[in-house]
Design an enzyme around this catalytic site. Structure first.
Site, PDB file in Angstrom:
ATOM      1  N   GLN A 180     -17.191 -15.357 -21.235  1.00 15.78           N
ATOM      2  CA  GLN A 180     -17.885 -16.121 -20.184  1.00 15.78           C
ATOM      3  C   GLN A 180     -16.905 -17.022 -19.439  1.00 15.78           C
ATOM      4  OE1 GLN A 180     -21.048 -15.315 -19.577  1.00 15.78           O
ATOM      5  NE2 GLN A 180     -20.917 -13.952 -21.339  1.00 15.78           N
TER       6      GLN A 180
ATOM      7  N   ARG B 194     -28.364 -14.068 -19.775  1.00 13.50           N
ATOM      8  CA  ARG B 194     -27.335 -15.011 -20.204  1.00 13.50           C
ATOM      9  C   ARG B 194     -27.853 -16.445 -20.150  1.00 13.50           C
ATOM     10  NH1 ARG B 194     -21.999 -11.728 -17.954  1.00 13.50           N
ATOM     11  NH2 ARG B 194     -21.775 -10.519 -19.869  1.00 13.50           N
TER      12      ARG B 194
ATOM     13  N   TYR C  79     -22.908 -13.077 -28.874  1.00 10.01           N
ATOM     14  CA  TYR C  79     -23.431 -11.899 -28.167  1.00 10.01           C
ATOM     15  C   TYR C  79     -23.718 -12.180 -26.697  1.00 10.01           C
ATOM     16  CZ  TYR C  79     -28.252 -13.408 -29.700  1.00 10.01           C
ATOM     17  OH  TYR C  79     -29.418 -14.071 -29.972  1.00 10.01           O
ATOM     18  N   GLU C  80     -24.070 -11.092 -25.974  1.00  9.63           N
ATOM     19  CA  GLU C  80     -24.209 -11.135 -24.507  1.00  9.63           C
ATOM     20  C   GLU C  80     -22.897 -11.521 -23.828  1.00  9.63           C
ATOM     21  OE1 GLU C  80     -26.659 -10.150 -22.672  1.00  9.63           O
ATOM     22  OE2 GLU C  80     -28.241  -9.883 -24.158  1.00  9.63           O
ATOM     23  N   GLY C  81     -21.791 -11.155 -24.448  1.00 10.50           N
ATOM     24  CA  GLY C  81     -20.478 -11.553 -23.950  1.00 10.50           C
ATOM     25  C   GLY C  81     -20.063 -12.842 -24.629  1.00 10.50           C
TER      26      GLY C  81
END
Length: 593
Positions: free
Chosen positions: A448, A297, A441-443
């Site tokens: 977040q 992240r 992406y990646e959450g």
């Protein structure tokens, strides 16, 4: 498109003068054995040459060609295979990997600078090695010694790459409802069956093997996220002697046609009884995956930073060269028919906003990288615990705030060029397209924000926020020098953050189930802007006592003044929005939207 030039001076300033990382390394035996200040500079010099000369020039051509997909096979753009081979030959895939498996063993605070260079040179290309580095971290932290020996040396060497297979067609962020199954076999392996989507680097032609890390559920798994396990599933099975065996039952069913990062293969991966091996403990796969997520992240945040830095290079060059209109009499070039764009106030506003976000973001990514190193290598348990608390709090901020401000900066970079920013020739439109995915992406950045306010701040009843605010307050308690106004304003904002946090937590305790989801994004931005304010003061003060040229010192201090005058005031709009809460959002009935 202007040539990309790495801002080595600023990176070295942060490492040496602002954060004094070499002194930290001296207290950490594992790091002091592999890196010192001189070594760090040499590594960054080589990384700059690599990214400026090998990778950056191919950015536009690779984007225009994109990947090619046929019968489950992916061919990457022209030049990628050669670039990756040179990357691997130089040991760059395993920069932070353990020396035990052939890596450099470098600290994250140093690799963060290299990652920025890679992302500025070509975000799409950087993903192949970046995902591999993340997979290496997960395996090194949780896999059995046998699995480590089988996979890590070749992954670290760049002979094999890694992928991370989480998302499924029906389950995006909600991993608790994944359907991929893992059936145990008598030989200790598992058969995995299911479909994963949006898998970066799931298939390509850069290396001879791809090692997939796959989230799946065992037959007797508990419901929800408590029942997720992690498995290693190679594209080609690996024989006992380390050679490659038969093709595993995992294949790319299709690739996505995307807004940006066209050189990155984003695949639908079908597992049809594919052979895999359990990583770590059963039903503890999500915890294992999150080991790499803290690093990943931050890495995604750095993608936003890198794209912004590349955009600024082009925007500044253009503003210096392009002549349009007339500035004020004091700046007018009477020998020419028009003045450079840089004389215009609005152009300066955009460039300085970009500059304040980029240099502030670089300081932030460096600070978070330093905490990641301390959480792993600090000599005392107290030091590791304190650093881990900061990592836990700031990881979602690093991912979301760096990409939100990075996207804003690339849009500004495009705007500086006007119509030329909208066409392909200058590359600015590509940076906007490439940067946009980093917010998703990646959450997603909304997720977040929920992680920050819901899980971290509210989940700890505000305790996890205290180390950051203490760090800032301790700095502000020192001599303010000529910065008393800025010190004073930031001190008041720290108190406001504490007050607003208390108000939100009170509403949570009173049973408002919507408050966190309704104000989380504004809250994350509030934390981001206040943290950048602190970092800009640290940089301004460090510049005063540095040995850098007067022009560098003046630029740092003037940018800090700009940040406090033109960017930090954004918080005065965010705070009332947070205080407004959820009421107006949930006043609407469904048919009123």
């Amino acid at each position: 498109m202007a040539d990309y030039k790495v801002d080595l001076q600023d990176m070295n300033f942060l490492l040496d003068d602002v954060f004094a990382v070499a002194k930290d390394w001296e207290t950490m035996p594992k790091l002091s054995e592999v890196v010192d200040a001189d070594t760090a500079k040499a590594i960054l010099d080589e990384a700059a040459k690599l990214t400026e000369n090998l990778i950056a020039p191919n950015l536009r051509a690779a984007d225009e060609e994109g990947i090619h997909f046929s019968d489950g096979e992916v061919t990457t753009p022209k030049g990628y295979k050669e670039q990756f081979a040179e990357l691997a030959a130089g040991g760059w895939v395993g920069v932070t990997a353990s020396e035990e498996f052939g890596g450099m063993g470098l600290p994250k605070v140093l690799s963060a600078q290299y990652e920025e260079m890679m992302c500025a040179a070509d975000v799409a290309f950087s993903l192949y090695s970046g995902l591999t580095a993340g997979a290496i971290i997960a395996l090194d932290s949780h896999a059995s010694p046998e699995l480590k020996e089988r996979y890590l040396p070749n992954m670290v060497a760049g002979k094999w790459t890694g992928s991370m297979c989480l998302t499924e067609p029906h389950a995006g962020t909600d991993l608790g409802i994944i359907r991929t199954k893992a059936e145990p076999e008598q030989d200790g392996s598992y058969q995995l069956t299911g479909t994963k989507i949006f898998i970066t680097g799931g298939e390509h032609d850069l290396t001879e093997n791809i090692v997939h890390l796959v989230l799946a559920k065992l037959p007797d798994a508990p419901a929800g996220t408590r029942g997720i396990s992690l498995f290693v599933v190679p594209k080609f099975l690996v024989n006992e002697d380390g050679s490659l065996g038969e093709r595993n039952a995992v294949v790319a069913g299709s690739v996505e046609h995307k807004m940006g990062i066209h050189g990155s293969a984003t695949c639908v991966m079908n597992f049809d009884g594919a052979k895999g091996w359990l990583v770590g403990e059963p039903n503890r796969g999500l915890a294992a995956m999150f080991t790499m997520m803290n690093y990943e992240r931050l890495g995604v945040g750095i993608q936003g930073l890198g794209a912004a830095a590349r955009s600024y290079c082009t925007a500044l060059d253009y503003a210096l060269e392009r002549r349009q209109g007339r500035g004020a009499k004091a700046t007018r070039d009477t020998a020419a028919e028009a003045d450079p764009l840089l004389v215009h106030g609005d152009i300066r506003r955009m460039l300085l906003t970009m500059k304040s976000f980029i240099e502030g973001g670089r300081a932030f990514s460096t600070f978070v990288g330093k905490q990641l190193d301390r959480s792993k290598y600090a000599a005392s348990e107290e030091g590791r615990t304190k650093a881990q608390a900061l990592v836990d709090l700031l990881t979602p901020v690093a991912k979301a705030f760096l990409t939100d401000t990075g996207f804003e900066a690339t849009v500004l970079g495009q705007q500086v060029l006007g119509g030329h920013g909208y066409v392909r020739e200058w590359g600015q439109e590509q940076l906007v397209r490439d940067c946009r995915i980093a917010q998703i992406y990646e959450g997603t950045n909304g997720i977040q924000a929920l992680d920050l306010l819901g899980r971290k701040v509210a989940g700890s009843k505000g305790e996890l926020l205290k180390p950051l605010l203490t760090e800032i307050s301790t700095f502000l308690a020192g001599d303010a020098g000529e910065w008393s106004n800025e010190y004073g304003e930031l001190a008041i904002l720290v108190q406001e953050v504490e007050r607003i946090t208390g108000e939100v937590l009170t509403q949570v305790m009173q049973g408002d189930e919507n408050i966190i989801n309704s104000v989380a994004v504004e809250y994350l931005h509030l934390i981001g802007y206040v943290t950048y304010g602190w970092l800009w003061l640290k940089m301004a003060r460090a510049a005063e006592s540095s040995d850098y040229a007067e022009s560098f010192v003046q630029a740092k201090q003037k940018t800090a003044k700009f940040y406090f005058a033109r960017i930090l005031p954004r918080v005065y709009g965010l705070m009332p929005s947070i205080e407004a809460g959820a009421k107006e959002l949930f006043a609407f009935e469904q048919d009123e939207f």
